[in-house]
Design an enzyme around this catalytic site. Structure first.
Site, PDB file in Angstrom:
ATOM      1  N   HIS A  45      -7.070  -9.301   6.320  1.00  0.00           N
ATOM      2  CA  HIS A  45      -7.140  -8.239   5.301  1.00  0.00           C
ATOM      3  C   HIS A  45      -5.723  -7.812   4.895  1.00  0.00           C
ATOM      4  CE1 HIS A  45      -8.993  -4.317   3.729  1.00  0.00           C
ATOM      5  NE2 HIS A  45      -7.689  -4.078   3.726  1.00  0.00           N
ATOM      6  N   GLU A  46      -4.867  -7.596   5.905  1.00  0.00           N
ATOM      7  CA  GLU A  46      -3.510  -7.108   5.611  1.00  0.00           C
ATOM      8  C   GLU A  46      -2.669  -8.200   4.953  1.00  0.00           C
ATOM      9  OE1 GLU A  46      -2.990  -4.010   5.677  1.00  0.00           O
ATOM     10  OE2 GLU A  46      -4.861  -3.609   6.744  1.00  0.00           O
ATOM     11  N   CYS A  60     -10.642   0.094   3.314  1.00  0.00           N
ATOM     12  CA  CYS A  60      -9.238  -0.069   2.949  1.00  0.00           C
ATOM     13  C   CYS A  60      -8.666   1.282   2.553  1.00  0.00           C
ATOM     14  CB  CYS A  60      -9.130  -1.052   1.777  1.00  0.00           C
ATOM     15  SG  CYS A  60      -7.433  -1.348   1.251  1.00  0.00           S
ATOM     16  N   LEU A  61      -7.489   1.625   3.058  1.00  0.00           N
ATOM     17  CA  LEU A  61      -6.879   2.911   2.735  1.00  0.00           C
ATOM     18  C   LEU A  61      -6.562   3.018   1.241  1.00  0.00           C
ATOM     19  CD1 LEU A  61      -4.496   3.382   5.806  1.00  0.00           C
ATOM     20  CD2 LEU A  61      -6.734   4.429   5.398  1.00  0.00           C
ATOM     21  N   HIS A  72      -3.203  -8.307   1.338  1.00  0.00           N
ATOM     22  CA  HIS A  72      -2.462  -7.300   0.570  1.00  0.00           C
ATOM     23  C   HIS A  72      -1.104  -7.840   0.121  1.00  0.00           C
ATOM     24  CE1 HIS A  72      -4.846  -3.678   0.512  1.00  0.00           C
ATOM     25  NE2 HIS A  72      -5.040  -3.678   1.811  1.00  0.00           N
ATOM     26  N   GLN A 113       0.815  -1.217   0.000  1.00  0.00           N
ATOM     27  CA  GLN A 113       0.000   0.000   0.000  1.00  0.00           C
ATOM     28  C   GLN A 113       0.847   1.264   0.000  1.00  0.00           C
ATOM     29  OE1 GLN A 113      -2.625  -1.451   3.436  1.00  0.00           O
ATOM     30  NE2 GLN A 113      -4.050  -0.322   2.130  1.00  0.00           N
TER      31      GLN A 113
HETATM   32 ZN   LIG Z   1      -6.499  -2.665   2.763  1.00  0.00          ZN
END
Ligand SMILES: [Zn+2]
Length: 168
Positions: free
Chosen positions: A133-134, A91-92, A137, A46
């Site tokens: 979730h992470e 999510c960012l 990524h 990210q």
């Molecule tokens: Zn995310």
């Protein structure tokens, strides 16, 4: 969303690399970025670093749910039991959007911390959701990919208006 790095499988970090100033500074920067963005987790891809590292958690507990701050490197997740739960995620990298995502309710995580030490922990509910979730990524997976349908996709403003008071 749209940057190719978010769809790549990130590479593992070597234990020797973890103690380098570059990685230690990156970890501190990622905590700052996460706090500034009021996020609960932030993974390497990210911030365009294709490495298997994420930070998660908050110090104060008036945010949604609670989770102590952690640095997770090269995680391996296994589900404990077979229970799944569906709940809201954001999510960012996908600003202003929420959707309901099914996740394993209970997991075990084996990983390395920022000191290069092997760690093992179990997580349940909200922290388990954040960790899954992470970790996604790091494999180029975004929460949309895990949704069973897109019917719950919601802009943040409408989420706040209609959905945030309960689990709906
Ligand atoms: Zn995310």
């Amino acid at each position: 969303m749209g940057h190719p790095v978010l769809r790549e499988r990130a590479r593992p970090l070597e234990v020797d690399e973890i103690s380098t100033p570059r990685i230690q500074r990156l970890i501190d920067d990622m905590f700052n970025t996460m706090h500034d963005s009021q996020g609960i987790g932030l993974a390497g891809p990210q911030v365009h670093e294709s490495i298997r590292l994420f930070v998660a958690g908050v110090d104060d507990d008036d945010d949604e749910g609670t989770m102590a701050p952690v640095v997770i490197i090269n995680p391996e997740i296994t589900q404990v039991g077979s229970a799944t739960e569906e709940d809201w995620e954001g999510c960012l990298s996908i600003p202003e959007i929420r959707g309901r995502v099914p996740r394993a309710a209970d997991i075990r995580v084996r990983a390395i911390d920022r000191h290069g030490k092997q760690i093992s922990m179990t997580a349940t509910g909200f922290p388990a959701r954040v960790i899954q979730h992470e970790t996604d990524h790091l494999d180029g997976v975004l929460f949309f990919d895990r949704m069973e349908s897109f019917r719950s996709l919601t802009f943040l403003e409408e989420y706040s208006r209609y959905w945030s008071s309960g689990d709906g």
